[in-house]
Design a protein around this motif. Structure first.
Motif, PDB file in Angstrom:
ATOM      1  N   PHE A  97      29.683 -16.661  66.583  1.00  0.00           N
ATOM      2  CA  PHE A  97      30.027 -15.933  67.800  1.00  0.00           C
ATOM      3  C   PHE A  97      28.901 -14.975  68.197  1.00  0.00           C
ATOM      4  N   HIS A 114      29.227 -19.423  70.701  1.00  0.00           N
ATOM      5  CA  HIS A 114      30.251 -18.368  70.671  1.00  0.00           C
ATOM      6  C   HIS A 114      31.648 -18.950  70.894  1.00  0.00           C
ATOM      7  N   TYR A 115      31.726 -20.043  71.673  1.00  0.00           N
ATOM      8  CA  TYR A 115      33.004 -20.750  71.782  1.00  0.00           C
ATOM      9  C   TYR A 115      33.362 -21.360  70.420  1.00  0.00           C
ATOM     10  N   ASN A 179      36.002 -16.546  81.148  1.00  0.00           N
ATOM     11  CA  ASN A 179      34.997 -17.548  80.805  1.00  0.00           C
ATOM     12  C   ASN A 179      35.307 -18.195  79.463  1.00  0.00           C
ATOM     13  N   LEU A 180      35.690 -17.387  78.486  1.00  0.00           N
ATOM     14  CA  LEU A 180      35.954 -17.879  77.136  1.00  0.00           C
ATOM     15  C   LEU A 180      37.172 -18.788  77.071  1.00  0.00           C
ATOM     16  N   PRO A 187      35.569 -23.854  77.426  1.00  0.00           N
ATOM     17  CA  PRO A 187      36.654 -22.881  77.238  1.00  0.00           C
ATOM     18  C   PRO A 187      37.647 -23.310  76.154  1.00  0.00           C
TER      19      PRO A 187
END
Length: 364
Positions: A97, A114-115, A179-180, A187
């Protein structure tokens, strides 16, 4: 015999990681060079094959890796192992992340790491869950995602003149979470489904050809069925919907990642993975195959290097705008070959890649 098959199976997964990495390089470099659509129709078609599918395969393989890593704890029902595995996953999740956000700070807005870290965090709470429960959870993520895509504005947050290139409020709490979870490149709703699919596949005995044959046949049938269904639904819906709305709901492209996209790309990911296992078994002694297997073991290093080294080279030679697909593909092939050579040379002295070593050093 079992040990030998297990070894080959793992090598096949590494081979698949190398192929998925190559596909991601094709997509990422053509986007960063502004080469999308700038070439003959056959080249547009060819490079378009990897959009969404390469990264979906990459995430599915990550799920398989987690399932294999936690197998001893799961099968033995050992609470100590389970706790240790879960803590290790939390640490790796945090590492990926943070690394992904550092890449984003370095202007790599297409980051997947990070996803990936969030997928791993969620997965850490499911390593002891039954396969049936994981299928139910995946279905809920997928259905919820489709509902959100219909009810919410999927373009919110993206630059109106540069959609899916620049996210305006990424560094705000609302924008970051949107966004995440909803409309970033990968996503959580519904990309977590690929990770959970991998965890389910990792529980199967992939050393058995009967298991792999069933997976291949079912996936081929699903892929063909979904792709045909997509075309039929888009055709039928145009009497009541405009073209863009029909494509939004029924196309199997990655934006948005609707139900048909997830099903189609899950099938293609399984096909690539199973085919890779067969291929690695059959040609395990070939130098090229061994080299690609070693490359697949260093995919985290290569992902980071393609951002700093690959894009850095393009910036130095002033090739970051208005390039052709042909140049983009040639550059991608050359960069991938260089990555293979690095992997071969590095693996002669070291067991893990530089970034992989740092991650394990920190998280273990």
């Amino acid at each position: 015999m079992t040990k030998q098959l297990q070894s080959k199976r793992i090598e096949g997964l590494d081979f698949a990681r190398a192929l998925a990495m190559f596909g991601m390089l094709i997509v990422n470099f053509k986007i960063i060079m502004g080469a999308v659509g700038n070439g003959p129709s056959w080249l547009i078609w060819f490079t378009g094959l990897f959009e969404g599918r390469a990264s979906a395969t990459f995430v599915t393989l990550a799920g398989i890796g987690v399932a294999l890593m936690t197998r001893k704890a799961r099968i033995g029902d050992n609470h100590s192992y389970m706790k240790d595995n879960r803590v290790k996953l939390w640490k790796r999740s945090a590492f990926l992340f943070i690394l992904g956000l550092l890449l984003y700070v370095a202007d790599w807005t297409g980051d997947i790491l990070h996803y990936y870290g969030v997928y791993m965090l969620i997965a850490s709470f499911l390593i002891a869950s039954s396969t049936k429960f994981m299928i139910i959870i995946s279905s809920l993520f997928l259905i919820t995602s489709q509902i959100l895509q219909v009810m919410m504005n999927y373009l919110k947050g993206w630059h109106p003149e540069q959609p899916f290139m620049e996210y305006l409020d990424f560094w705000t709490i609302e924008g970051f979470l949107r966004n995440l979870l909803f409309n970033g490149y990968h996503p959580v709703f519904p990309w977590i489904c690929f990770f959970l699919l991998g965890m389910i596949l990792g529980r199967l005995d992939l050393s058995k050809k009967t298991v792999r044959n069933k997976m291949m046949l079912i996936s081929l049938f699903l892929l063909i069925t979904i792709e045909v269904l997509s075309k039929v639904l888009m055709g039928l819906s145009r009497s009541v919907l405009d073209v863009s709305s029909a494509e939004y709901l029924f196309e199997t492209g990655p934006i948005p990642p609707n139900i048909l996209y997830i099903l189609s790309n899950s099938a293609s990911a399984i096909i690539v993975i199973v085919a890779s296992i067969y291929f690695a078994e059959k040609f395990a002694e070939q130098w090229v195959i061994k080299s690609l297997i070693q490359t697949g073991q260093l995919t985290l290093t290569h992902y980071v290097s393609h951002v700093f080294i690959g894009v850095g080279i393009l910036a130095l030679i002033n090739r970051l705008e208005n390039q052709t697909l042909a140049f983009s593909l040639v550059f991608t092939i050359l960069f991938f070959v260089a990555s293979i050579l690095f992997s071969v040379l590095w693996s002669r002295k070291f067991k893990r890649g530089p970034i992989e070593w740092i991650m394990r050093k920190i998280t273990n």
